[in-house]
Design an enzyme around this catalytic site. Structure first.
Site, short mmCIF file in Angstrom:
data_model
loop_
_atom_site.label_atom_id
_atom_site.label_comp_id
_atom_site.label_asym_id
_atom_site.label_seq_id
_atom_site.Cartn_x
_atom_site.Cartn_y
_atom_site.Cartn_z
N GLU A 104 0.84 -1.21 0.00
CA GLU A 104 0.00 0.00 0.00
C GLU A 104 0.87 1.25 0.00
O GLU A 104 1.87 1.32 0.72
CB GLU A 104 -0.89 -0.03 1.25
CG GLU A 104 -2.27 0.51 1.03
CD GLU A 104 -3.11 -0.32 0.06
OE1 GLU A 104 -3.06 -0.05 -1.16
OE2 GLU A 104 -3.81 -1.22 0.51
N HIS A 105 0.48 2.20 -0.83
CA HIS A 105 1.24 3.46 -0.97
C HIS A 105 2.68 3.19 -1.40
O HIS A 105 3.61 3.85 -0.93
CB HIS A 105 1.18 4.29 0.32
CG HIS A 105 -0.15 4.97 0.49
ND1 HIS A 105 -0.46 6.15 -0.13
CD2 HIS A 105 -1.25 4.59 1.17
CE1 HIS A 105 -1.72 6.50 0.18
NE2 HIS A 105 -2.22 5.56 0.96
N THR A 106 2.85 2.21 -2.26
CA THR A 106 4.18 1.95 -2.82
C THR A 106 4.19 2.20 -4.33
O THR A 106 5.25 2.41 -4.91
CB THR A 106 4.59 0.48 -2.60
OG1 THR A 106 3.53 -0.36 -3.06
CG2 THR A 106 4.88 0.18 -1.14
N GLY A 166 -15.70 4.86 -2.26
CA GLY A 166 -15.00 5.39 -1.09
C GLY A 166 -14.57 4.33 -0.10
O GLY A 166 -14.11 4.64 0.99
N ALA A 167 -14.73 3.06 -0.45
CA ALA A 167 -14.39 1.99 0.48
C ALA A 167 -12.96 1.50 0.27
O ALA A 167 -12.51 0.58 0.95
CB ALA A 167 -15.38 0.84 0.34
N GLY A 168 -12.25 2.08 -0.69
CA GLY A 168 -10.88 1.66 -0.94
C GLY A 168 -10.79 0.46 -1.88
O GLY A 168 -9.77 -0.21 -1.94
N SER A 197 -13.53 1.99 -6.98
CA SER A 197 -14.66 2.21 -7.89
C SER A 197 -14.24 3.17 -8.99
O SER A 197 -14.73 3.09 -10.12
CB SER A 197 -15.84 2.78 -7.12
OG SER A 197 -15.49 3.99 -6.48
N GLU A 201 -7.14 9.89 -14.29
CA GLU A 201 -7.36 10.18 -12.86
C GLU A 201 -6.35 11.22 -12.34
O GLU A 201 -6.72 12.13 -11.62
CB GLU A 201 -7.29 8.90 -12.03
CG GLU A 201 -7.49 9.17 -10.55
CD GLU A 201 -8.30 8.12 -9.83
OE1 GLU A 201 -8.80 7.17 -10.46
OE2 GLU A 201 -8.43 8.26 -8.60
N ASP A 244 -4.34 0.53 -9.40
CA ASP A 244 -5.78 0.26 -9.50
C ASP A 244 -6.21 0.03 -10.94
O ASP A 244 -6.96 -0.90 -11.26
CB ASP A 244 -6.59 1.41 -8.90
CG ASP A 244 -6.23 1.66 -7.45
OD1 ASP A 244 -5.52 0.81 -6.86
OD2 ASP A 244 -6.65 2.70 -6.91
C1 GLA Z 1 -5.20 4.59 -4.28
C2 GLA Z 1 -4.43 4.91 -5.56
C3 GLA Z 1 -3.39 3.83 -5.86
C4 GLA Z 1 -2.52 3.51 -4.65
C5 GLA Z 1 -3.38 3.30 -3.41
C6 GLA Z 1 -2.54 3.16 -2.18
O1 GLA Z 1 -6.00 3.46 -4.45
O2 GLA Z 1 -5.29 5.03 -6.66
O3 GLA Z 1 -2.61 4.22 -6.97
O4 GLA Z 1 -1.57 4.52 -4.46
O5 GLA Z 1 -4.30 4.37 -3.21
O6 GLA Z 1 -1.78 2.00 -2.24
#
Ligand code: GLA
Length: 377
Positions: free
Chosen positions: A35-37, A120-122, A125, A158, A170
């Site tokens: 995550e966040h990489t 918004g749930a991660g 979408s 995006e 994503d």
């Molecule tokens: C969102 C972003 C992704 C990614 C994640 C965190 O989903 O769209 O590119 O950075 O956050 O891992």
């Protein structure tokens, strides 16, 4: 589920525009770890899920693109050129504009959109919306493109047009997902390996219901911190950083923690890939718990509710591990659970969460699906 949505978009299309559209589907995703990489050219392990955005499309012989969002009952016309509106329309007009940047002009067409990826749930979408409308627009322009280009163009939509400076994870998984597998993806080379998922494990999502829109700036601030860290270490991106460099580097305490998360999270993705090959689910779960702790303590993207939820979930019987998933600041927690005990685990987690926060959390188990495609039957 997808058959029902397909029937809805086709019906909706017929009653609004008439005729028989082609229909395109793109899935949301989970991310097992990493995550966040992605925007530091790091490693991730996403999988596409059986929640989709569908776009019905037919050419209309004009210059105009008419778009009906069925669930919202909102219709818009997308003129050539891009003006940000701050609404869902930006995702669709951003896709059109991103294709134009790539030299692809989309002729006039009518689109009807409907999906069941929670917002918004991660679970992305937004990528599902971008990729499904992109497939529809490419078909309208009679252009065949690689799934890698589709992912990159959707990411541009995006980041450049919607205004969230996201990485590629994503859109990549929405375009390239493989049923029954996660992808062990290198966001630098975009090379990936299939990571087989054991059949006796279920992916349970529990939504904290806390929402912080990524466009609100926390996401961009984290990305900026990563760029600052790389710059201070004399690197182009944090992918190339190591713990030894951090120990010697001259970074503020906050920026050091951001970098430490990225370095340790990349290591956890590699360890998870190895553990999955060995079908060592306890190890995968343990790495997920560590990922949550790092997102909480070093990257500061969790919130009270997702901390509570991850904590409850990871201590629930039958659960191997749990962590907040996606961009963060709320959203859903992903738990890796024994298939046999998943319903009991889900109930136990939701009850305990309600007792502590007063919030009734929606939860669902997702199946790992294929990436975006046209629905022909
Ligand atoms: C969102 C972003 C992704 C990614 C994640 C965190 O989903 O769209 O590119 O950075 O956050 O891992």
């Amino acid at each position: 589920m997808i058959a029902q949505i397909k029937s809805d978009v086709v019906q909706g299309f017929r009653s609004r525009f008439g005729g028989s559209p082609r229909v395109f589907a793109a899935p949301g995703r989970i991310n097992i770890i990493g995550e966040h990489t992605d925007y530091s050219e790091g490693l991730v392990m996403p999988a596409a899920i059986d929640r989709f955005c569908l776009t019905a499309m037919a050419k209309n012989g004009s210059d105009t693109m008419r778009v009906l969002a069925l669930g919202r009952q909102e219709e818009t016309e997308i003129a050539p050129g891009f003006t940000r509106s701050g609404t869902w329309v930006d995702y669709v007009s951003g896709v059109r504009q991103s294709l134009r940047d790539a030299g692809i002009d989309v002729p006039g067409c009518d689109l009807v959109i409907q999906g069941n990826v929670p917002e918004g749930a991660g679970v992305s979408s937004s990528a599902a919306l971008e990729v499904s409308t992109m497939l529809a627009m490419l078909a309208c322009a009679d252009v065949t493109a690689s799934t890698i280009d589709i992912a990159l163009w959707a990411q541009t939509a995006e980041s450049k047009y919607v205004g969230v400076p996201c990485g590629v994870m994503d859109q990549f998984i929405s375009a390239n997902g493989i049923a029954g597998h996660a992808l062990f993806l290198d966001c630098r080379s975009l090379a990936y390996e299939r990571a087989p998922l054991p059949p006796d494990v279920a992916f349970l999502l529990v939504d904290s219901t806390v929402r912080h829109r990524l466009v609100d700036g926390g996401y961009a601030a984290r990305r900026k911190d990563c760029e600052t860290a790389a710059e201070r270490l004399g690197l182009r991106v944090l992918r190339d950083a190591s713990h030894a460099m951090l120990a010697k580097g001259d970074l503020s305490e906050r920026v050091m923690r951001r970098a430490r998360h990225v370095i340790s999270e990349n290591e956890r993705v590699v360890a998870t890939a190895t553990a999955l090959v060995a079908a060592d689910l306890s190890k995968v779960g343990c790495l997920m718990n560590l990922s949550h702790a790092s997102l909480r303590d070093d990257f500061d993207v969790t919130c009270r509710e997702t901390d509570i939820l991850a904590d409850i979930a990871s201590q629930t019987s039958g659960v191997y591990g749990a962590r907040q998933m996606g961009g963060g600041f709320g959203g859903a927690v992903l738990a890796l659970v024994d298939t046999d005990g998943v319903e009991t685990a889900s109930r136990t987690i939701c009850e305990a969460y309600r007792a502590q926060t007063g919030i009734a959390a929606p939860s669902f188990v997702c199946r790992i699906a294929d990436g975006a495609h046209e629905i022909t039957s």
